[in-house]
Design an enzyme around this catalytic site. Structure first.
Site, PDB file in Angstrom:
ATOM      1  NE  ARG A 196      -4.155  -1.977  -0.026  1.00  0.00           N
ATOM      2  CZ  ARG A 196      -4.919  -1.867  -1.083  1.00  0.00           C
ATOM      3  NH1 ARG A 196      -4.685  -1.268  -2.203  1.00  0.00           N
ATOM      4  NH2 ARG A 196      -5.905  -2.555  -0.795  1.00  0.00           N
TER       5      ARG A 196
ATOM      6  CD  GLU B  11     -12.221  -5.875  -7.305  1.00  0.00           C
ATOM      7  OE1 GLU B  11     -11.231  -6.349  -6.943  1.00  0.00           O
ATOM      8  OE2 GLU B  11     -12.515  -5.164  -8.032  1.00  0.00           O
TER       9      GLU B  11
ATOM     10  CD  GLU C  22      -5.724  -6.811  -9.595  1.00  0.00           C
ATOM     11  OE1 GLU C  22      -6.748  -6.588  -8.817  1.00  0.00           O
ATOM     12  OE2 GLU C  22      -6.367  -7.625 -10.440  1.00  0.00           O
TER      13      GLU C  22
ATOM     14  CB  ALA D 126     -11.073  -3.820  -0.642  1.00  0.00           C
TER      15      ALA D 126
ATOM     16  CD  GLU E  48      -8.357  -8.394  -4.597  1.00  0.00           C
ATOM     17  OE1 GLU E  48      -8.402  -8.434  -3.710  1.00  0.00           O
ATOM     18  OE2 GLU E  48      -8.344  -6.930  -5.191  1.00  0.00           O
TER      19      GLU E  48
ATOM     20  CD  GLU F 169       1.173  -5.666 -17.889  1.00  0.00           C
ATOM     21  OE1 GLU F 169       0.882  -4.690 -18.364  1.00  0.00           O
ATOM     22  OE2 GLU F 169       1.968  -6.475 -18.025  1.00  0.00           O
TER      23      GLU F 169
ATOM     24  N   PRO G  94     -16.787  11.049   5.352  1.00  0.00           N
ATOM     25  CG  PRO G  94     -18.489  10.607   6.746  1.00  0.00           C
ATOM     26  CD  PRO G  94     -16.960  10.417   6.888  1.00  0.00           C
TER      27      PRO G  94
END
Lengths: 184, 184
Positions: B63, B91, B140, B75, B95, B138, B113
Site C-alpha cells: 500500500r 473481486e 495487481e 476489496a 483476487e 499485471e 464523509p
C-alpha cells in the site's frame, strides 16, 4: 511480497486542505504505474468521550462530501509538532467544552493506506467533565449531543454513523466491553 | 443543524484514480468557505470471506500511501452500473479464486464523509470455496493468505491491519459474534 519503487514524484496541489501528489511507480514484476495518486494529510485524531453518567459526548455536524448531517465523535487534526493525545484533548475542549478524564489510546488506523499517507489516533476518554469553555470559531458549525450507550450502538448498527475511522474505534470499544462482560 | 450551500464548484483534476473538486460553500451563519475540496470516487466494496473450515480469505499487498505491506480483506471498486454485491463477488474471485458461499451485507460506511462522496459496502461471505480461476492482471500484485479467526483478531488488536473500512467491518463482525455467544 515486496514494496514498489517510486521512480518520479510531483505535487499537483498543495493547499491547507488538500495536498495531492502524483507518483510514477514500478512494481516488482517491472510493470509501471505512470500515475499513482497520494493524498498527504497531517495526523488525525478522534475520541470516544464518556462522562461520569456514562453518556457519550458527540457532535452533530454537516459533512459536505456526503451532503448530509451526521452525529459523530469529536475529531480533528493535530497541529505541527502537537502530540496526538494533546490534539484530541484540545479538540474535545474546543468542540464540546469537556475536559479531564482518564485517557487511553484505543486504535491507530488509516482511512486508506493505498491513497493517504497519514494515520488516525483514536482515543477513549472516561469521566470527562464540562468546563464551560467551548470555543468554536466562525468556520465551525456543530452542536454537542449527549448520547446513551444504547443510542450510540443504534447509530452504528443502523449505519447512521458512517465515518469508518469512528465506527472502527467504536466497534472495537464495544467488542472489548462484550468480551469482558461477566458470564452468568 | 442545517446543510451548507454550494455557491460554486469546479473540477481540479478528473483522472481514473483521482477526481478532485473545489467547492465554494456558505455556512448557515453566512461564513464563506472559499475552497472546500471533495474527492469523488465510485462505490467501494470489501468482504470478510470465510471458508468451510473457518479460515478467513485475506490478501497481502503493498500500500503505497503508507509505503508498507499489509494483510487486508479483499476489496475493490464497483464498475459502472455494477451492484455492490456483484462487485464484491467479482473481486473475491479475481483476487483469490474463491466463489460461492452465503453472502450478507455487514455495514455501509464512508472513509470520510467530509471529503469523499462515495460509500463502501462491506460484506460477509460464509462457506466460500476455491474454484481455481484466480485471474490477476499485471497491474495487481498480491498474495492470498488463509488466516485463523485468532490471527485476524491479532491483526486487529495489534493495529497491524490499519484500513479503517476493513477494521470497522471486522470489529462489527466480532462484536456480533461476542454478543451472540452463549453464556455459561
Amino acid at each position: 511480497m515486496e514494496k514498489w519503487t517510486t521512480l518520479e514524484s510531483e505535487y499537483l496541489i498543495r493547499r491547507p486542505w488538500l495536498t495531492a501528489r502524483r507518483d510514477k511507480l514500478m512494481m516488482p514484476n517491472g510493470h509501471i504505474h505512470p500515475e499513482y495518486y497520494v493524498l498527504e494529510y497531517p495526523t488525525w485524531v478522534n475520541v470516544i468521550a464518556i462522562d461520569r453518567q456514562g453518556r457519550f459526548i458527540m457532535v452533530e455536524q454537516y459533512r459536505h462530501g456526503l451532503d448530509d448531517i451526521f452525529t459523530e465523535l469529536v475529531a480533528g487534526v493535530a497541529e505541527d509538532g502537537e502530540e496526538p493525545l494533546a490534539a484530541a484533548r484540545r479538540e474535545l475542549e474546543e468542540e464540546t467544552g469537556y475536559t479531564g478524564g482518564q485517557w487511553e489510546l484505543n486504535t491507530v488506523i488509516s482511512a486508506n493506506p493505498g491513497s493517504q499517507n497519514n494515520l488516525s489516533y483514536c482515543f477513549i476518554a472516561r469521566d470527562v467533565e464540562p468546563n464551560g469553555r467551548r470555543h468554536l470559531d466562525e468556520t465551525e458549525d456543530l452542536s454537542v449531543k449527549l448520547l446513551e450507550r444504547s443510542e450510540v450502538l443504534g447509530l452504528l448498527t443502523s449505519d447512521t454513523m458512517k465515518q469508518a475511522l469512528m465506527t472502527a474505534s467504536l466497534w472495537k470499544f464495544f467488542y472489548n466491553e462484550e468480551k469482558n462482560r461477566p458470564t452468568v
